[in-house]
Design a protein around this motif. Structure first.
Motif, PDB file in Angstrom:
ATOM      1  N   SER A 112       4.131   4.171  -0.813  1.00 29.18           N
ATOM      2  CA  SER A 112       4.899   3.723  -2.149  1.00 29.18           C
ATOM      3  C   SER A 112       6.020   4.611  -2.648  1.00 29.18           C
ATOM      4  O   SER A 112       5.825   6.070  -2.262  1.00 29.18           O
ATOM      5  CB  SER A 112       4.124   3.371  -3.176  1.00 29.18           C
ATOM      6  OG  SER A 112       3.701   4.342  -4.164  1.00 29.18           O
TER       7      SER A 112
ATOM      8  N   GLY B  31      -1.890  -7.634   2.675  1.00 35.74           N
ATOM      9  CA  GLY B  31      -0.368  -7.262   2.941  1.00 35.74           C
ATOM     10  C   GLY B  31      -0.420  -6.042   3.583  1.00 35.74           C
ATOM     11  O   GLY B  31       0.465  -5.703   4.464  1.00 35.74           O
ATOM     12  N   LYS B  32      -1.194  -4.905   3.295  1.00 33.83           N
ATOM     13  CA  LYS B  32      -1.135  -3.447   3.525  1.00 33.83           C
ATOM     14  C   LYS B  32      -1.594  -3.521   5.217  1.00 33.83           C
ATOM     15  O   LYS B  32      -0.813  -2.786   5.951  1.00 33.83           O
ATOM     16  CB  LYS B  32      -2.090  -2.462   2.983  1.00 33.83           C
ATOM     17  CG  LYS B  32      -1.224  -2.283   1.619  1.00 33.83           C
ATOM     18  CD  LYS B  32      -2.073  -1.003   1.011  1.00 33.83           C
ATOM     19  CE  LYS B  32      -1.662  -1.043  -0.644  1.00 33.83           C
ATOM     20  NZ  LYS B  32      -2.543  -0.017  -1.246  1.00 33.83           N
TER      21      LYS B  32
ATOM     22  N   VAL C 264       1.450  -5.310   7.210  1.00 32.45           N
ATOM     23  CA  VAL C 264       2.603  -4.250   7.469  1.00 32.45           C
ATOM     24  C   VAL C 264       2.358  -3.019   8.524  1.00 32.45           C
ATOM     25  O   VAL C 264       3.215  -2.717   9.061  1.00 32.45           O
ATOM     26  CB  VAL C 264       3.236  -3.874   6.133  1.00 32.45           C
ATOM     27  CG1 VAL C 264       3.864  -5.076   5.557  1.00 32.45           C
ATOM     28  CG2 VAL C 264       2.310  -2.812   5.296  1.00 32.45           C
TER      29      VAL C 264
ATOM     30  N   ILE D  49       9.496  -2.706   7.817  1.00 26.84           N
ATOM     31  CA  ILE D  49       8.593  -3.248   7.020  1.00 26.84           C
ATOM     32  C   ILE D  49       8.727  -2.937   5.644  1.00 26.84           C
ATOM     33  O   ILE D  49       9.215  -1.897   5.340  1.00 26.84           O
ATOM     34  CB  ILE D  49       7.038  -3.136   7.394  1.00 26.84           C
ATOM     35  CG1 ILE D  49       6.731  -1.546   6.895  1.00 26.84           C
ATOM     36  CG2 ILE D  49       6.654  -3.944   8.723  1.00 26.84           C
ATOM     37  CD1 ILE D  49       6.164  -1.263   5.932  1.00 26.84           C
ATOM     38  N   THR D  50       8.584  -4.061   4.703  1.00 26.08           N
ATOM     39  CA  THR D  50       8.361  -3.652   3.172  1.00 26.08           C
ATOM     40  C   THR D  50       7.032  -4.168   2.807  1.00 26.08           C
ATOM     41  O   THR D  50       6.968  -5.353   3.301  1.00 26.08           O
ATOM     42  CB  THR D  50       9.678  -3.742   2.212  1.00 26.08           C
ATOM     43  OG1 THR D  50       9.685  -5.176   2.402  1.00 26.08           O
ATOM     44  CG2 THR D  50      10.763  -2.986   2.773  1.00 26.08           C
ATOM     45  N   TRP D  51       6.455  -3.661   1.717  1.00 28.11           N
ATOM     46  CA  TRP D  51       5.424  -4.204   1.063  1.00 28.11           C
ATOM     47  C   TRP D  51       5.537  -3.958  -0.456  1.00 28.11           C
ATOM     48  O   TRP D  51       5.706  -2.914  -0.918  1.00 28.11           O
ATOM     49  CB  TRP D  51       4.290  -3.428   1.541  1.00 28.11           C
ATOM     50  CG  TRP D  51       2.761  -3.802   0.518  1.00 28.11           C
ATOM     51  CD1 TRP D  51       1.791  -4.878   1.004  1.00 28.11           C
ATOM     52  CD2 TRP D  51       2.260  -3.260  -0.571  1.00 28.11           C
ATOM     53  NE1 TRP D  51       1.049  -4.885   0.200  1.00 28.11           N
ATOM     54  CE2 TRP D  51       1.136  -4.051  -0.691  1.00 28.11           C
ATOM     55  CE3 TRP D  51       2.696  -2.398  -1.413  1.00 28.11           C
ATOM     56  CZ2 TRP D  51       0.197  -3.805  -1.843  1.00 28.11           C
ATOM     57  CZ3 TRP D  51       1.872  -1.745  -2.402  1.00 28.11           C
ATOM     58  CH2 TRP D  51       0.753  -2.850  -2.626  1.00 28.11           C
TER      59      TRP D  51
ATOM     60  N   CYS E  36       1.230 -10.046  -3.232  1.00 29.94           N
ATOM     61  CA  CYS E  36       2.287  -8.997  -2.886  1.00 29.94           C
ATOM     62  C   CYS E  36       3.212  -9.886  -2.001  1.00 29.94           C
ATOM     63  O   CYS E  36       2.993 -10.813  -1.527  1.00 29.94           O
ATOM     64  CB  CYS E  36       1.687  -7.963  -2.050  1.00 29.94           C
ATOM     65  SG  CYS E  36       0.623  -8.286  -0.589  1.00 29.94           S
TER      66      CYS E  36
ATOM     67  N   VAL F 291       5.619  -9.241   1.436  1.00 30.03           N
ATOM     68  CA  VAL F 291       5.825  -8.492   2.686  1.00 30.03           C
ATOM     69  C   VAL F 291       7.090  -9.050   3.366  1.00 30.03           C
ATOM     70  O   VAL F 291       7.102 -10.280   3.418  1.00 30.03           O
ATOM     71  CB  VAL F 291       4.538  -8.884   3.353  1.00 30.03           C
ATOM     72  CG1 VAL F 291       4.654  -8.337   4.981  1.00 30.03           C
ATOM     73  CG2 VAL F 291       3.325  -7.848   2.898  1.00 30.03           C
TER      74      VAL F 291
END
Lengths: 357, 178, 242
Positions: A10, B19-20, B23, B33-35, B50, B52
């Motif tokens: 993050s 989601g993690k 990705v 990717i983005t989360w 979330c 994604v």
């Protein structure tokens, strides 16, 4: 395990890891959303690299602990979000007034007041105008990706040390919370020599005093002129921005941080349609990359995009100095401009009477 | 290719983890990717989600207005997000806890992920059954890469956790995707 | 000839800006004598307050830091944590330590920071012109309590040392006074004790010093000393608190 060297982080974690990689030796902070992962990471990992972590009793205490650590010669950092950064302004002014290096991270949320915890960019004035009292500046860097958050945090420590001017990383809730792949650096941080001014006990030398108080006649003015000289040098050397498709652009979008990502998507979509749209993305908000605004063609128009109601807009106006038309589109208080809203605005500019076809 | 996915359920159903994993498996496949999580004050219960994005190109906003796919694990999340699915989009729904009728122009895959997970012996892996369903339906992620991610995330030597997640993923993949 | 009196080495040979009869000069000297006696000048770092003693670093000959008003103990906390082998102390007045900085005071004490604090209590704000302090006595006239401190309007004199005694992180608290030579000597040994504690790593030590402010008490220097003896120490009793 990854087939490339990237790991998923993050923005908040990336800033924390960037700081530790940069040799950050001290962190103090107070929890506030949306930057809690940053203080969380520091609490768990700073000690492993020999650093000191303190969860302070308030943002006031945190920034003043940073003052003390910086006076001791350490690379020191704190982080917070908008209301907490407001509380720190006194301390930031003292840090600037004492010519101490320090890094302050603001993961912005909606304001004014307690506002909300949604992402926003409405602390631009506070960051770039010097939110505290006195004639001072912060070096303000605004990453637009998690990778850049990591890289610019390291850069912030370096620049802050180099000029003895506090530096700020200005992100927002999206940047802090979002996870993206990051390639970590293995480069060792180069630490400058601070023994000429830091407080370490006066054994074998004259005593050092770290202060911002200059009571004798003329003394403060002299100090301020010295600061101004440093600020001019930073303006000359450290302005940075990303430019895309400026040559021949009819409309140049101007956006930073999270907003710039959305602007980039818009540009890709419209260029596929043959529209001549470019982008200026200020990476340093102070110093503001004014030079980037000199190259525009005679018919170029700027469209400033912000998650605020027009703060960076003022710097664009100063940079453009009346030579070109400037339009603005912004949302704040939890709203994020969508690609669709931006495209509608661009189409209305292209379509309007006297506008380009 | 750009795939925008909103994953939602109640706090505790493992939607963030879903989601993690998704990705990271996409990263292994060379995708951008983005989360982006919801970060409200709710910690347990309520709805949690979330966002994604998986793409072949640089990703702009990690925030999703209109999604290509919704992965929904409970009813409140369905109510909250059903209007965010774009026309022709895919809804993957946990029919153990929610039902959906009247799908005009939408593709819907409804399966009892929670029941399937309970049959496997651990209700917590309902999220991975749903992930398996997504992997098989969209084919933008290689299931082997998901297994790689499982291996990297499981506590060292905890083969039992690894195995049940692998089974959950497989069950999800084997559901009829018509 | 045997020298019986001289300027201690950690004190600069320079006149101070303090008013005639002010206690700060004596307190500065006591700190300097203690630092000399303990042989720690080369590893001492002071944090000065905002208030009358704001330029204490002009009178001391060792490393000093400024702190924003009330934040001395936050600054000192970080200096000590970064350099545990150094001797770090704060020198703060009643406005700095017990009004604007109460929060920092309580939390540094509660963390048991290994610091020494010299707390100058003169029951008034000197630098800004004689306003009400948290430690102003009931009935005491100040420029912002012209009719005297009224408990209904201003509350009661704040006994911060007694409050701090409740905290497990605090190892030593003593209230001393500067109103006669005997008390000055006791004050010195209390300050010495507070520094000694830090050298031994025992935790947070604070010495509260009742100090005269003849200017804003509206008294002569001599009357100010008598006022501490006859009035002030009834509200703030001397001696070991913890």
């Amino acid at each position: 395990m990854m087939n490339n060297k990237k790991i998923l982080l993050s923005g908040n974690e990336a800033i924390a890891r960037g700081a530790i990689q940069a040799g950050c030796g001290f962190y103090a902070g107070y929890p506030i959303t949306p930057q809690n992962e940053l203080i969380g990471y520091m609490s768990n990992h700073l000690r492993d690299s020999g650093g000191v972590f303190i969860q302070a009793e308030s943002e006031l205490a945190a920034i003043n602990m940073v003052y003390g650590a910086a006076a001791s010669g350490a690379r020191a950092m704190t982080s917070s979000s908008s209301p907490g950064i407001s509380l720190m302004q006194e301390g930031i002014s003292y840090i600037a007034g004492s010519a101490l290096p320090a890094v302050i991270v603001n993961i912005m949320r909606g304001g004014p007041g307690l506002g909300n915890i949604a992402p926003a960019q409405s602390d631009y004035f506070q960051a770039t105008r010097g939110g505290g009292h006195g004639d001072y500046r912060l070096i303000v860097l605004a990453p637009d990706s998690v990778q850049e958050a990591y890289d610019l945090t390291r850069e912030a420590f370096y620049l802050s040390d180099k000029y003895r001017v506090p530096a700020m990383i200005l992100g927002d809730g999206v940047l802090g919370q979002m996870m993206e792949p990051v390639e970590l650096s293995v480069k060792k941080a180069k630490m400058g020599d601070k023994s000429g001014w830091c407080l370490s006990g006066c054994q074998g030398r004259q005593p050092h005093v770290v202060k911002s108080f200059f009571l004798r006649e003329g003394e403060l003015e002299k100090f301020n002129l010295k600061l101004q000289k440093v600020y001019r040098r930073i303006e000359e050397k450290e302005a940075r921005c990303e430019e895309m498709f400026l040559a021949g652009a009819e409309i140049i979008l101007v956006a930073y941080g999270t907003m710039a990502r959305i602007a980039k998507s818009v540009i890709m979509r419209l260029r596929n349609e043959g529209k001549k749209i470019g982008l200026i993305r200020p990476v340093s908000l102070w110093p503001f990359p004014r030079e980037a605004f000199r190259a525009a063609g005679r018919n170029t128009e700027y469209l400033v995009l912000e998650m605020s109601y027009g703060q960076m807009l003022e710097d664009v106006r100063l940079a453009v100095a009346g030579r070109r038309k400037i339009e603005f589109l912004g949302r704040s208080g939890g709203g994020i401009l969508s690609e669709g809203e931006i495209i509608d605005k661009i189409r209305s500019l292209i379509r309007k009477p006297g506008g380009r076809k | 290719m750009t795939e925008r996915i909103i994953i939602a359920g109640s706090g505790g159903q493992g939607v963030m983890l879903l989601g993690k994993v998704l990705v990271q498996a996409a990263m292994l496949g060379g995708k951008q990717i983005t989360w982006f999580p919801a970060y409200g004050p709710e910690v347990r219960g309520g709805t949690s989600h979330c966002m994604v994005v998986v793409s072949d190109q640089e990703i702009g906003s990690p925030y999703i207005g209109q999604a290509d796919t919704l992965i929904i694990l409970n009813r409140p999340s369905l109510e909250k997000f059903k209007s965010r699915l774009k026309a022709g989009g895919l809804l993957i729904l946990n029919s153990s806890l929610a039902g959906f009728k009247g799908a005009k122009g939408l593709k819907i895959l409804q399966f009892p992920f929670t029941d399937i997970a309970m049959n496997l012996g651990n209700i917590k892996v309902a999220n991975m059954v749903a992930l398996g369903c997504f992997v098989a339906a969209k084919k933008i992620i290689d299931p082997d890469n998901v297994l790689e991610v499982f291996k990297s995330m499981a506590p060292a030597g905890n083969l039992k956790i690894l195995e049940i997640n692998r089974q959950a993923l497989k069950e999800g993949e084997n559901l009829n995707h018509g | 000839m045997h020298k019986v009196f001289s300027v201690p080495d950690p004190l600069r040979k320079t006149p101070t800006h303090y008013c005639p009869g002010c206690g700060h000069g004596i307190a500065h000297r006591l700190v300097a004598e203690v630092i000399q006696d303990l042989g720690i000048r080369g590893k001492t770092i002071a944090v000065a307050p905002v208030g009358c003693a704001v330029v204490a670093y002009d009178y001391w000959k060792f490393d000093c830091s400024e702190a924003p008003h009330g934040r001395a103990l936050a600054v000192a906390t970080a200096i000590k944590r970064m350099q545990p082998e150094k001797i770090v102390f704060t020198y703060q007045g009643d406005g700095d330590l017990a009004a604007i900085g109460t929060n920092e005071t309580i939390h540094a004490a509660n963390r048991g920071e290994n610091l020494s604090v010299v707390f100058i209590n003169n029951a008034i704000y000197g630098m800004t012109g004689g306003q009400l302090a948290p430690t102003t006595l009931l009935g005491q006239k100040t420029s912002t309590s012209a009719a005297g401190r009224d408990k209904k309007l201003h509350g009661y004199p704040l006994k911060i040392s007694e409050m701090l005694a409740l905290l497990p992180g605090v190892c030593y608290l003593e209230r001393v006074s500067l109103h006669n030579p005997g008390e000055v000597l006791k004050a010195k040994s209390a300050i010495r004790r507070a520094f000694q504690n830090q050298l031994e790593g025992l935790g947070f030590s604070l010495v509260e010093v009742l100090s005269p402010c003849p200017t804003y008490w509206g008294l002569s220097p001599r009357e100010a000393l008598d006022w501490i003896r006859d009035v002030m120490q009834k509200e703030f009793p001397l001696g070991r608190i913890k």
